[in-house]
Design a protein around this motif. Structure first.
Motif, PDB file in Angstrom:
ATOM      1  N   SER A  21       0.806  -1.224   0.000  1.00  0.00           N
ATOM      2  CA  SER A  21       0.000   0.000   0.000  1.00  0.00           C
ATOM      3  C   SER A  21       0.843   1.280   0.000  1.00  0.00           C
ATOM      4  CB  SER A  21      -0.943   0.026   1.227  1.00  0.00           C
ATOM      5  OG  SER A  21      -1.803  -1.097   1.197  1.00  0.00           O
ATOM      6  N   GLY A  22       2.104   1.147  -0.379  1.00  0.00           N
ATOM      7  CA  GLY A  22       2.973   2.318  -0.448  1.00  0.00           C
ATOM      8  C   GLY A  22       3.425   2.540  -1.875  1.00  0.00           C
ATOM      9  N   LEU A  30      12.565   7.320  -7.321  1.00  0.00           N
ATOM     10  CA  LEU A  30      12.494   8.764  -7.542  1.00  0.00           C
ATOM     11  C   LEU A  30      12.629   9.530  -6.220  1.00  0.00           C
ATOM     12  CD1 LEU A  30       9.649   9.003 -10.217  1.00  0.00           C
ATOM     13  CD2 LEU A  30      12.111   9.286 -10.561  1.00  0.00           C
ATOM     14  N   ALA A  31      11.959   9.042  -5.173  1.00  0.00           N
ATOM     15  CA  ALA A  31      12.050   9.698  -3.867  1.00  0.00           C
ATOM     16  C   ALA A  31      13.480   9.639  -3.329  1.00  0.00           C
ATOM     17  CB  ALA A  31      11.089   9.046  -2.882  1.00  0.00           C
ATOM     18  N   THR A 164      18.928   5.498   2.788  1.00  0.00           N
ATOM     19  CA  THR A 164      18.022   4.393   3.124  1.00  0.00           C
ATOM     20  C   THR A 164      17.527   4.486   4.565  1.00  0.00           C
ATOM     21  OG1 THR A 164      19.936   3.008   3.676  1.00  0.00           O
ATOM     22  CG2 THR A 164      19.075   2.818   1.454  1.00  0.00           C
ATOM     23  N   LEU A 165      18.305   5.142   5.437  1.00  0.00           N
ATOM     24  CA  LEU A 165      17.937   5.204   6.850  1.00  0.00           C
ATOM     25  C   LEU A 165      16.674   6.028   7.101  1.00  0.00           C
ATOM     26  CD1 LEU A 165      21.475   5.811   8.442  1.00  0.00           C
ATOM     27  CD2 LEU A 165      20.199   3.657   8.363  1.00  0.00           C
ATOM     28  N   VAL A 166      16.357   6.948   6.191  1.00  0.00           N
ATOM     29  CA  VAL A 166      15.217   7.832   6.454  1.00  0.00           C
ATOM     30  C   VAL A 166      13.902   7.072   6.501  1.00  0.00           C
ATOM     31  CG1 VAL A 166      16.389   9.821   5.430  1.00  0.00           C
ATOM     32  CG2 VAL A 166      14.858   8.433   4.015  1.00  0.00           C
ATOM     33  N   SER A 167      13.870   5.903   5.902  1.00  0.00           N
ATOM     34  CA  SER A 167      12.630   5.132   5.920  1.00  0.00           C
ATOM     35  C   SER A 167      12.293   4.628   7.311  1.00  0.00           C
ATOM     36  CB  SER A 167      12.729   3.955   4.942  1.00  0.00           C
ATOM     37  OG  SER A 167      12.785   4.432   3.612  1.00  0.00           O
ATOM     38  N   THR A 171       9.890   8.388   5.951  1.00  0.00           N
ATOM     39  CA  THR A 171      10.186   9.115   4.713  1.00  0.00           C
ATOM     40  C   THR A 171      10.452   8.122   3.593  1.00  0.00           C
ATOM     41  OG1 THR A 171      11.131  10.947   5.966  1.00  0.00           O
ATOM     42  CG2 THR A 171      11.700  10.821   3.630  1.00  0.00           C
ATOM     43  N   ASP A 172       9.957   8.432   2.412  1.00  0.00           N
ATOM     44  CA  ASP A 172      10.097   7.505   1.294  1.00  0.00           C
ATOM     45  C   ASP A 172      11.544   7.429   0.815  1.00  0.00           C
ATOM     46  OD1 ASP A 172       7.396   6.662   0.938  1.00  0.00           O
ATOM     47  OD2 ASP A 172       6.933   8.643   0.138  1.00  0.00           O
TER      48      ASP A 172
END
Length: 244
Positions: A21-22, A30-31, A164-167, A171-172
């Motif tokens: 669902s993401g 892109l993000a 990658t850590l922001v997820s 955050t996408d």
């Protein structure tokens, strides 16, 4: 084999539209690129002028090395967590952390590139009546361009790998697949996400390698791995990209 299943997951068209669902793979790429490019550009604007000043004048080199080493010692995830807790979820704290991550290699590449130039070349330019700005723009920057781009390569890889850590904070980015895969014990998705991050980093690095080869002035050696300057001093080397 889990790795092959992860590759198959990437090539499954359904995963490019939506996953859990993401955003799908395309949206997360892109993000990830959007955030990475913003951080890289800001780091360039800050670090390169400072590095060129240090390399041209020889002033502030010791302070720059100390500051760069202190910044490298920051635990990226810990700093990101603290800033997001203090200022809330959003782009500014995230960008600040990853800009800090990209500054040391860009700064080192800028001043090390200028320091690697033979002083006789600079003296000859002054003897021809060139101003300091002309020497910097027409002599030093072109000759230092390979090391400048080398610092950019290292900084870009640091940022792309660590975004990658922001997820972890909603955050996408491509890290969403790694975190989601671990949480749901869907290790195929986790491996697929890790492969995507690796491929993206390698693709950007390959592009910058081409740029690095292109900017080498004609008649100048491409030996950008040398760490010894014409003055016989040891130059700092940019760190390899490793997620914190």
């Amino acid at each position: 084999m889990l790795f092959l299943q992860g590759i198959a997951w990437i090539f499954d068209g359904a995963n490019w539209a939506s996953v859990n669902s993401g955003l799908g793979i395309g949206g997360e790429i892109l993000a990830h690129l959007f955030l990475s490019v913003i951080c890289i550009l800001i780091a360039i604007v800050i670090a390169v002028p400072i590095g060129l000043y240090i390399g041209h004048t020889g002033r502030g080199r010791g302070l720059a090395i100390v500051v760069a080493n202190v910044v490298r010692a920051f635990p990226t995830l810990g700093l990101l967590s603290i800033l997001l807790l203090l200022f809330g979820l959003g782009l500014p704290p995230t960008v600040f952390v990853f800009v800090l991550l990209g500054l040391p290699p860009l700064l080192a590449g800028a001043y090390a590139g200028l320091e690697s130039i033979d002083r006789q070349t600079i003296d000859a330019a002054r003897a021809m009546g060139m101003t300091e700005w002309q020497i910097l723009a027409r002599v030093e920057v072109p000759l230092a361009a390979p090391l400048l781009v080398g610092g950019l390569r290292s900084g870009a890889l640091q940022i792309i790998a660590t975004v990658t850590l922001v997820s972890n904070f909603g955050t996408d980015s491509l890290g969403a697949f790694v975190i989601s895969g671990i949480a749901s014990q869907n290790y195929v998705e986790m491996v697929g996400g890790a492969v995507l991050v690796t491929v993206l980093a390698l693709a950007v690095d390959g592009l910058l390698v081409l740029v690095q080869r292109t900017v080498v002035p004609r008649g100048v050696s491409r030996g950008t791995d040398s760490t010894t300057t014409a003055r016989g001093r040891q130059l700092p080397t940019a760190p390899t990209a490793t997620p914190s």
